[in-house]
Design an enzyme around this catalytic site. Structure first.
Site, mmCIF file in Angstrom:
data_model
loop_
_atom_site.group_PDB
_atom_site.id
_atom_site.type_symbol
_atom_site.label_atom_id
_atom_site.label_comp_id
_atom_site.label_asym_id
_atom_site.label_seq_id
_atom_site.Cartn_x
_atom_site.Cartn_y
_atom_site.Cartn_z
ATOM 1 N N CYS A 332 55.340 -73.378 3.368
ATOM 2 C CA CYS A 332 56.513 -74.139 3.813
ATOM 3 C C CYS A 332 56.435 -75.524 3.209
ATOM 4 O O CYS A 332 55.351 -76.095 3.093
ATOM 5 C CB CYS A 332 56.495 -74.325 5.325
ATOM 6 S SG CYS A 332 56.835 -72.832 6.208
ATOM 7 N N TYR A 344 60.950 -87.324 -3.352
ATOM 8 C CA TYR A 344 59.686 -86.967 -2.693
ATOM 9 C C TYR A 344 59.440 -85.458 -2.694
ATOM 10 O O TYR A 344 58.302 -85.009 -2.772
ATOM 11 C CB TYR A 344 59.649 -87.478 -1.249
ATOM 12 C CG TYR A 344 59.518 -88.974 -1.140
ATOM 13 C CD1 TYR A 344 58.386 -89.628 -1.619
ATOM 14 C CD2 TYR A 344 60.521 -89.739 -0.542
ATOM 15 C CE1 TYR A 344 58.262 -91.009 -1.522
ATOM 16 C CE2 TYR A 344 60.404 -91.117 -0.439
ATOM 17 C CZ TYR A 344 59.274 -91.745 -0.933
ATOM 18 O OH TYR A 344 59.150 -93.109 -0.824
ATOM 19 N N GLU A 366 56.516 -69.446 -1.364
ATOM 20 C CA GLU A 366 56.807 -68.266 -0.549
ATOM 21 C C GLU A 366 58.319 -68.047 -0.434
ATOM 22 O O GLU A 366 59.073 -69.006 -0.324
ATOM 23 C CB GLU A 366 56.205 -68.505 0.842
ATOM 24 C CG GLU A 366 56.307 -67.316 1.758
ATOM 25 C CD GLU A 366 55.767 -67.647 3.140
ATOM 26 O OE1 GLU A 366 54.540 -67.807 3.263
ATOM 27 O OE2 GLU A 366 56.559 -67.743 4.078
HETATM 28 N N1 ACO Z 1 72.142 -81.631 -2.260
HETATM 29 C C1 ACO Z 1 72.104 -81.398 -3.575
HETATM 30 N N2 ACO Z 1 70.966 -81.426 -4.315
HETATM 31 C C2 ACO Z 1 69.839 -81.708 -3.663
HETATM 32 C C3 ACO Z 1 69.804 -81.968 -2.267
HETATM 33 C C4 ACO Z 1 71.023 -81.923 -1.571
HETATM 34 N N3 ACO Z 1 71.092 -82.169 -0.259
HETATM 35 N N4 ACO Z 1 68.543 -82.216 -1.904
HETATM 36 C C5 ACO Z 1 67.795 -82.110 -3.010
HETATM 37 N N5 ACO Z 1 68.579 -81.794 -4.069
HETATM 38 C C6 ACO Z 1 68.156 -81.624 -5.463
HETATM 39 C C7 ACO Z 1 68.085 -82.986 -6.086
HETATM 40 O O1 ACO Z 1 69.286 -83.299 -6.719
HETATM 41 C C8 ACO Z 1 66.939 -82.859 -7.044
HETATM 42 O O2 ACO Z 1 67.383 -82.306 -8.252
HETATM 43 P P1 ACO Z 1 67.639 -83.236 -9.537
HETATM 44 O O3 ACO Z 1 66.396 -84.055 -9.716
HETATM 45 O O4 ACO Z 1 67.849 -82.234 -10.625
HETATM 46 O O5 ACO Z 1 68.820 -84.046 -9.208
HETATM 47 C C9 ACO Z 1 66.024 -81.835 -6.402
HETATM 48 O O6 ACO Z 1 66.826 -81.110 -5.493
HETATM 49 C C10 ACO Z 1 64.852 -82.467 -5.713
HETATM 50 O O7 ACO Z 1 65.252 -83.611 -5.034
HETATM 51 P P2 ACO Z 1 64.259 -84.450 -4.146
HETATM 52 O O8 ACO Z 1 64.891 -85.765 -3.816
HETATM 53 O O9 ACO Z 1 62.923 -84.511 -4.796
HETATM 54 O O10 ACO Z 1 64.186 -83.518 -2.866
HETATM 55 P P3 ACO Z 1 63.947 -83.943 -1.359
HETATM 56 O O11 ACO Z 1 62.969 -85.051 -1.254
HETATM 57 O O12 ACO Z 1 65.243 -84.135 -0.701
HETATM 58 O O13 ACO Z 1 63.240 -82.631 -0.786
HETATM 59 C C11 ACO Z 1 63.364 -80.468 0.208
HETATM 60 C C12 ACO Z 1 63.713 -81.345 -1.014
HETATM 61 C C13 ACO Z 1 61.871 -80.510 0.444
HETATM 62 C C14 ACO Z 1 63.786 -79.042 -0.042
HETATM 63 C C15 ACO Z 1 64.127 -81.093 1.404
HETATM 64 O O14 ACO Z 1 65.492 -80.967 1.187
HETATM 65 C C16 ACO Z 1 63.788 -80.460 2.738
HETATM 66 O O15 ACO Z 1 62.757 -80.740 3.326
HETATM 67 N N6 ACO Z 1 64.691 -79.593 3.255
HETATM 68 C C17 ACO Z 1 64.520 -78.971 4.558
HETATM 69 C C18 ACO Z 1 63.405 -77.957 4.558
HETATM 70 C C19 ACO Z 1 63.554 -76.940 3.441
HETATM 71 O O16 ACO Z 1 64.607 -76.393 3.232
HETATM 72 N N7 ACO Z 1 62.434 -76.691 2.744
HETATM 73 C C20 ACO Z 1 62.331 -75.691 1.706
HETATM 74 C C21 ACO Z 1 62.212 -74.354 2.336
HETATM 75 S S1 ACO Z 1 61.624 -73.131 1.222
HETATM 76 C C22 ACO Z 1 59.934 -73.122 1.443
HETATM 77 O O17 ACO Z 1 59.459 -73.692 2.395
HETATM 78 C C23 ACO Z 1 59.055 -72.434 0.479
#
Ligand code: ACO
Ligand code: ZN
Length: 477
Positions: A332, A344, A366
């Site tokens: 996760c 981040y 995963e």
């Molecule tokens: N809308 C559109 N694009 C997004 C968004 C959003 N809300 N959030 C992230 N992205 C894209 C970004 O644009 C970026 O891509 P780019 O560099 O090509 O523009 C990329 O995703 C990464 O962006 P970060 O700023 O590094 O991501 P962030 O710090 O927001 O973390 C994460 C991403 C961990 C998925 C976060 O959104 C989160 O914690 N979400 C809730 C929990 C979740 O869904 N976790 C993943 C589950 S799957 C698993 O656990 C294996």
């Protein structure tokens, strides 16, 4: 409390005669509203955008004043947008009823012109044929209340108490190598967000999904979480008292990486069980598709923090199985909403692949990935592969040596081969040419590369990682 309150108040308000003055139109509306139950479809207005969307009703609540509230899931939208809406934000004319035995099928609701007609067509038991519409309504509300009560109790079984004995699920041998169980619960209860707000250090955060915190906490407007040990408390006073006893200024475990103000701590789910369980509870508030396991022993947790003069503040984390049969390198992953969309998530992902590099393995997250997880991984994979291709192109401008295989790319990055291929396909760099697949490096790649470099302001510096992988197969997990 709200339950008792609402059932008495609502039945009073409909049986004390006040409703006799109600216009017929209002009665029709109340009747139509009364038909709405879980499984129905209706057009509902999203609070944030004020736009109308088709929605599924997950639950109905009768408020103490006798008004209704509906917990709706907007179709085709992520469930973090699910919410309670009022009667003003549903259009009863669009109500459709679920068809028994046919999942997802609906038929238009028959909304009567006259309330009385409707009641008589709906009567099934002779005893209720004499019931006035008002009595009928109050009876139905009672039924809603009873139903709610019955469904709320099972939550007791879900409560995450440190002293809680393992549930059948956790004591049974794990069938998958995962901390998380895949698949949505059909139980309406776990589909409804149960925590209103959390306070974590300087942040107040609105949860996205259900998490099995103890039931008594779900009634509070805010729950207070110690930002260092992640213990949950019911009031600011309790938190204050806790802070005088809790001397942590960083997550437990070893600090295995520090670069500037960013640190990573490695936490063993067996050695720091209560921290690991609290972290899972917190994470579940933002993770859908995942059911919590209380057995944290088989996992390591990598918590990323930002440091200031008050301590090391949690930004996000990922969990990782000590041993993964599927070669997953992340179970996760989460960035707390207050820190999202600032790079981040990318940093956490990059760190997870650095660990895989140290292990000399390739890895993959995963499955299934969430919508945001997929976006983040795709973006990381694309940037990393483009970077490798650019370096390669610069080192070998032309000639035979220029060949680079998918396996080599996978070895260089620790990104699993399948993910390398899907990324190349996505980037349209993977072509079938003269009987074999080749990578075609296009001219606009430099542009893509420069764009992705600009986005990656903060990177993981592998020289700052102080970590050697352990062979868990030879240890007691
Ligand atoms: N809308 C559109 N694009 C997004 C968004 C959003 N809300 N959030 C992230 N992205 C894209 C970004 O644009 C970026 O891509 P780019 O560099 O090509 O523009 C990329 O995703 C990464 O962006 P970060 O700023 O590094 O991501 P962030 O710090 O927001 O973390 C994460 C991403 C961990 C998925 C976060 O959104 C989160 O914690 N979400 C809730 C929990 C979740 O869904 N976790 C993943 C589950 S799957 C698993 O656990 C294996
Ligand atoms: Zn604490």
């Amino acid at each position: 409390q709200m339950d008792e309150g609402s059932s008495t108040v609502s039945s009073n308000s409909y049986s004390n005669g006040a409703s006799e003055k109600m216009e017929t139109d209002d009665k029709d509306k109340v009747f139509a509203l009364d038909q709405i139950h879980d499984g129905c479809r209706i057009m509902a207005r999203m609070t944030t955008t004020r736009q109308w969307h088709d929605a599924e009703v997950i639950s109905v609540r009768v408020n103490p004043e006798g008004t209704y509230a509906f917990y709706v899931h907007y179709l085709e939208c992520n469930r973090r947008l699910d919410e309670w809406v009022t009667t003003d934000d549903v259009n009863v004319e669009t109500l459709r009823m679920p068809v028994k035995g046919q999942k997802g099928a609906v038929v238009p609701a028959r909304i009567p012109q006259k309330c009385e007609d409707a009641i008589s067509t709906r009567e099934e038991s002779p005893a209720s044929t004499t019931g006035s519409p008002d009595r009928e309504l109050s009876k139905k509300m009672g039924a809603v209340q009873r139903k709610r009560k019955a469904t709320i109790d099972p939550m007791e079984n879900l409560k995450a108490d440190e002293s809680m004995p393992p549930t059948a699920e956790t004591s049974a041998p794990r069938t998958s190598g995962s901390m998380c169980k895949v698949g949505h619960s059909e139980d309406a209860l776990t589909r409804i967000r149960n925590i209103e707000l959390i306070e974590l250090g300087r942040h107040r955060i609105q949860p996205w999904y259900f998490s099995p915190y103890p039931q008594q906490l779900t009634k509070l407007p805010v729950i207070y979480i110690c930002e260092f040990c992640l213990k949950y408390l019911k009031s600011p006073t309790c938190l204050k008292r806790h802070m005088t006893k809790c001397h942590l200024k960083h997550p437990p475990g070893n600090e295995i990486y520090r670069n500037d103000n960013i640190s990573f701590f490695e936490i063993d789910g067996r050695k720091n069980k209560s921290y690991a369980q609290n972290l899972c509870l917190l994470a579940k508030l933002f993770l859908d598709h995942k059911t919590l396991y209380y057995d944290t022993d088989p996992f390591l947790f990598y918590v990323m923090t930002e440091r200031d003069d008050r301590g090391f503040h949690i930004v996000g984390f990922f969990s990782k199985e000590k041993e993964s049969a599927e070669e997953y390198n992340v179970a996760c992953i989460l960035v707390l909403p207050s820190y999202q969309k600032r790079g981040y998530g990318r940093l956490l992902i990059e760190f997870s692949y650095e660990l895989s590099k140290c292990e000399g393995k390739s890895g993959s997250p995963e499955k299934p990935l969430s919508d945001l997880g997929l976006l983040s991984y795709r973006s990381f994979w694309a940037a990393t592969i483009i970077e490798q291709l650019m370096h390669h192109k610069e080192s070998f401008p032309s000639g035979e040596e220029n060949a680079l295989s998918v396996s080599q790319l996978s070895q260089l990055t620790s990104i699993r081969k399948e993910d390398v291929i899907s990324t190349l396909q996505q980037l349209n760099l993977y072509k079938y040419y003269k009987g074999q697949y080749v990578m075609v490096i296009s001219d606009d790649m430099r542009e893509m590369y420069e764009k992705s470099c600009k986005k990656m302001r903060v990177r993981i510096d592998p020289s700052m990682l102080k970590w050697t992988p352990k062979d868990w197969s030879r240890r007691k997990i």
